[in-house]
Motif scaffolding. Structure first.
Motif, PDB file in Angstrom:
ATOM      1  N   GLN A  38       8.430  16.351  -5.816  1.00 14.94           N
ATOM      2  CA  GLN A  38       9.302  15.711  -5.497  1.00 14.94           C
ATOM      3  C   GLN A  38       9.505  14.428  -4.816  1.00 14.94           C
ATOM      4  O   GLN A  38      10.596  14.031  -3.952  1.00 14.94           O
ATOM      5  N   ALA A  39       8.132  13.249  -5.014  1.00 10.17           N
ATOM      6  CA  ALA A  39       8.197  12.465  -4.665  1.00 10.17           C
ATOM      7  C   ALA A  39       9.253  10.987  -4.694  1.00 10.17           C
ATOM      8  O   ALA A  39       9.462  11.411  -5.889  1.00 10.17           O
ATOM      9  N   GLU A  40       9.198  10.462  -3.721  1.00 14.43           N
ATOM     10  CA  GLU A  40      10.432   9.528  -4.040  1.00 14.43           C
ATOM     11  C   GLU A  40       9.459   9.030  -2.962  1.00 14.43           C
ATOM     12  O   GLU A  40       9.825   8.670  -1.255  1.00 14.43           O
ATOM     13  N   VAL A  41       9.701   7.496  -2.906  1.00 16.30           N
ATOM     14  CA  VAL A  41       9.506   6.507  -2.267  1.00 16.30           C
ATOM     15  C   VAL A  41      11.337   6.316  -1.302  1.00 16.30           C
ATOM     16  O   VAL A  41      11.862   5.875  -1.381  1.00 16.30           O
ATOM     17  N   ILE A  42      11.116   6.101   0.170  1.00 18.21           N
ATOM     18  CA  ILE A  42      12.494   5.856   0.999  1.00 18.21           C
ATOM     19  C   ILE A  42      12.432   4.941   1.823  1.00 18.21           C
ATOM     20  O   ILE A  42      13.092   4.106   1.934  1.00 18.21           O
ATOM     21  N   HIS A  43      11.376   3.623   1.739  1.00 15.38           N
ATOM     22  CA  HIS A  43      11.149   2.589   2.371  1.00 15.38           C
ATOM     23  C   HIS A  43       9.971   2.083   2.333  1.00 15.38           C
ATOM     24  O   HIS A  43       8.537   2.765   1.758  1.00 15.38           O
ATOM     25  N   TYR A  44       9.968   0.092   1.255  1.00  9.86           N
ATOM     26  CA  TYR A  44       8.472  -0.029   1.185  1.00  9.86           C
ATOM     27  C   TYR A  44       8.919  -1.045   2.305  1.00  9.86           C
ATOM     28  O   TYR A  44      10.176  -1.554   3.154  1.00  9.86           O
ATOM     29  N   ASN A  45       7.502  -1.843   2.648  1.00 10.04           N
ATOM     30  CA  ASN A  45       7.369  -2.982   3.806  1.00 10.04           C
ATOM     31  C   ASN A  45       5.970  -3.860   3.282  1.00 10.04           C
ATOM     32  O   ASN A  45       5.064  -3.605   2.975  1.00 10.04           O
ATOM     33  N   LYS A  46       6.587  -5.102   2.976  1.00 10.63           N
ATOM     34  CA  LYS A  46       5.948  -5.683   2.737  1.00 10.63           C
ATOM     35  C   LYS A  46       5.619  -5.566   0.725  1.00 10.63           C
ATOM     36  O   LYS A  46       3.902  -6.531   0.951  1.00 10.63           O
ATOM     37  N   CYS A  47       5.881  -4.788   0.765  1.00 19.50           N
ATOM     38  CA  CYS A  47       5.425  -4.555  -0.634  1.00 19.50           C
ATOM     39  C   CYS A  47       6.209  -3.618  -2.013  1.00 19.50           C
ATOM     40  O   CYS A  47       7.184  -2.931  -1.091  1.00 19.50           O
ATOM     41  N   PHE A  48       6.082  -4.128  -2.713  1.00 21.46           N
ATOM     42  CA  PHE A  48       7.826  -3.616  -4.087  1.00 21.46           C
ATOM     43  C   PHE A  48       7.337  -3.012  -5.085  1.00 21.46           C
ATOM     44  O   PHE A  48       6.567  -3.769  -5.636  1.00 21.46           O
ATOM     45  N   GLY A  49       7.761  -2.062  -5.627  1.00 24.11           N
ATOM     46  CA  GLY A  49       7.608  -2.189  -7.411  1.00 24.11           C
ATOM     47  C   GLY A  49       7.166  -0.744  -7.466  1.00 24.11           C
ATOM     48  O   GLY A  49       7.081   0.026  -7.067  1.00 24.11           O
ATOM     49  N   THR A  50       6.394  -0.831  -9.024  1.00 26.28           N
ATOM     50  CA  THR A  50       6.375   0.065  -9.734  1.00 26.28           C
ATOM     51  C   THR A  50       4.681   1.408  -8.347  1.00 26.28           C
ATOM     52  O   THR A  50       3.670   0.586  -8.020  1.00 26.28           O
ATOM     53  N   ARG A  51       4.429   2.204  -9.105  1.00 28.52           N
ATOM     54  CA  ARG A  51       3.399   2.808  -8.278  1.00 28.52           C
ATOM     55  C   ARG A  51       2.107   1.700  -8.072  1.00 28.52           C
ATOM     56  O   ARG A  51       1.332   1.436  -7.214  1.00 28.52           O
ATOM     57  N   GLU A  52       1.286   0.853  -9.964  1.00 28.99           N
ATOM     58  CA  GLU A  52       0.966   0.161 -10.211  1.00 28.99           C
ATOM     59  C   GLU A  52       0.437  -0.760  -9.406  1.00 28.99           C
ATOM     60  O   GLU A  52      -0.197  -1.489  -8.945  1.00 28.99           O
ATOM     61  N   GLN A  53       2.432  -1.606  -9.444  1.00 25.77           N
ATOM     62  CA  GLN A  53       2.566  -2.779  -9.150  1.00 25.77           C
ATOM     63  C   GLN A  53       1.812  -2.487  -7.504  1.00 25.77           C
ATOM     64  O   GLN A  53       1.407  -3.496  -6.811  1.00 25.77           O
ATOM     65  N   VAL A  54       2.578  -1.872  -6.661  1.00 21.94           N
ATOM     66  CA  VAL A  54       2.239  -1.554  -5.398  1.00 21.94           C
ATOM     67  C   VAL A  54       0.938  -1.790  -4.640  1.00 21.94           C
ATOM     68  O   VAL A  54      -0.238  -2.121  -4.261  1.00 21.94           O
ATOM     69  N   ALA A  55       0.049  -0.653  -5.705  1.00 21.34           N
ATOM     70  CA  ALA A  55      -1.649  -0.540  -5.851  1.00 21.34           C
ATOM     71  C   ALA A  55      -2.061  -1.924  -5.480  1.00 21.34           C
ATOM     72  O   ALA A  55      -3.090  -2.486  -5.344  1.00 21.34           O
ATOM     73  N   LYS A  56      -1.166  -2.640  -6.894  1.00 20.01           N
ATOM     74  CA  LYS A  56      -2.236  -4.183  -6.832  1.00 20.01           C
ATOM     75  C   LYS A  56      -2.056  -5.265  -5.507  1.00 20.01           C
ATOM     76  O   LYS A  56      -2.991  -6.002  -4.832  1.00 20.01           O
TER      77      LYS A  56
END
Length: 284
Positions: A38-56
């Motif tokens: 039940q993974a849920e992203v609750i905060h982004y800091n200076k990055c954003f998007g899908t998992r692949e977009q964040v990784a990139k």
């Protein structure tokens, strides 16, 4: 509240684990693992998007310091059973933000993910140690800093207090806490001995321990976490995973032998009764 911190090499691998859990043998099992996390992203800091977009995005900034071998900083916080549902998602995110300020990565890329796959709530923080200026977040003395940070958050949010590792405490505190830990250790050992005696498999031992308020972790070895989130290795209470499995095997053998003995006794009794009946029926 227990905090852990480590560094690694691979952003994509860490992100995959945080979103999907451990790699499973089939797509069906992987979907079950993801549903359990039940993974849920609750905060982004200076990055954003899908998992692949964040990784990139993380990899692109990491390239500003190509000599750094371990650009990944992974932190996690586990909350006590008694604190279940006490914190909102925003408060959990606030704890991560407070850590970023305390550890000096508030201007770096990081994301905060919650999981709900264990009996106690926990959050993960994935950080790019390389900043936009190419400088690296310092991870020296991180274990001691993490222990102190956890104690501060417990006070701020009125969470169940957890004892810090002895090596991070003054000598007087070590003695006092050492006695308390010994008491916990003896209680854990007593409970474990009972659970083993009432079980035939390691999974049953796990269930019995959970009934008494202990969470059992199986890996290369075995560890136990009590209601106050104090963790013990099996060797600390005199029972390694190999010791427990050996004891369970002995108990199963004894159970089989006892059953066989009972069967022999029943057969013997039956035979004696038949012999007695034949003797009574004889004429002289």
């Amino acid at each position: 509240m227990i905090g852990k911190i480590s560094t690694g090499r691979n952003f994509r691998g860490c992100l995959r684990y945080l979103h999907e859990g451990r790699l499973q043998e089939s797509e069906e099992l992987q979907l079950e693992e993801m549903a359990k996390k039940q993974a849920e992203v609750i905060h982004y800091n200076k990055c954003f998007g899908t998992r692949e977009q964040v990784a990139k995005q993380l990899v692109e900034v990491r390239a500003l310091n190509p000599k750094l071998l371990k650009p990944v900083l992974h932190a996690s916080f586990s909350f006590a059973y008694a604190d279940a549902a006490l914190l909102t998602q925003q408060q959990k995110a606030d704890i991560a933000i407070a850590m970023s300020e305390e550890f000096g990565f508030d201007q770096n890329q990081f994301i905060v993910i919650t999981h709900a796959d264990t009996v106690h709530e926990h959050i993960h923080i994935l950080v790019n140690r390389v900043g936009y200026d190419g400088k690296t977040v310092n991870d020296s003395n991180s274990y001691k800093r993490m222990a102190q940070f956890c104690r501060d958050m417990e006070k701020r949010y009125k969470l169940t207090p957890v004892l810090s590792p002895n090596r991070f405490l003054a000598s007087g505190e070590r003695m006092a806490i050492g006695k308390r830990v010994d008491h916990r250790k003896e209680l854990l050992k007593k409970t474990l001995v009972w659970a083993i005696s009432e079980s035939g498999t390691i999974e049953t031992v796990k269930i019995r321990m959970q009934e008494r308020g202990y969470h059992l972790h199986l890996g290369r070895g075995i560890t136990f976490t009590d209601k106050q989130q104090i963790r013990f290795n099996g060797s600390q209470v005199g029972y390694s995973l190999a010791d427990i499995n050996a004891q369970l095997i002995r108990q199963r053998r004894m159970a089989v032998q006892e059953k066989q003995q009972q069967m022999r006794l029943r057969e013997q009794t039956k035979s004696e009764k038949l012999t007695g009946k034949k003797a009574k029926g004889r004429s002289i």
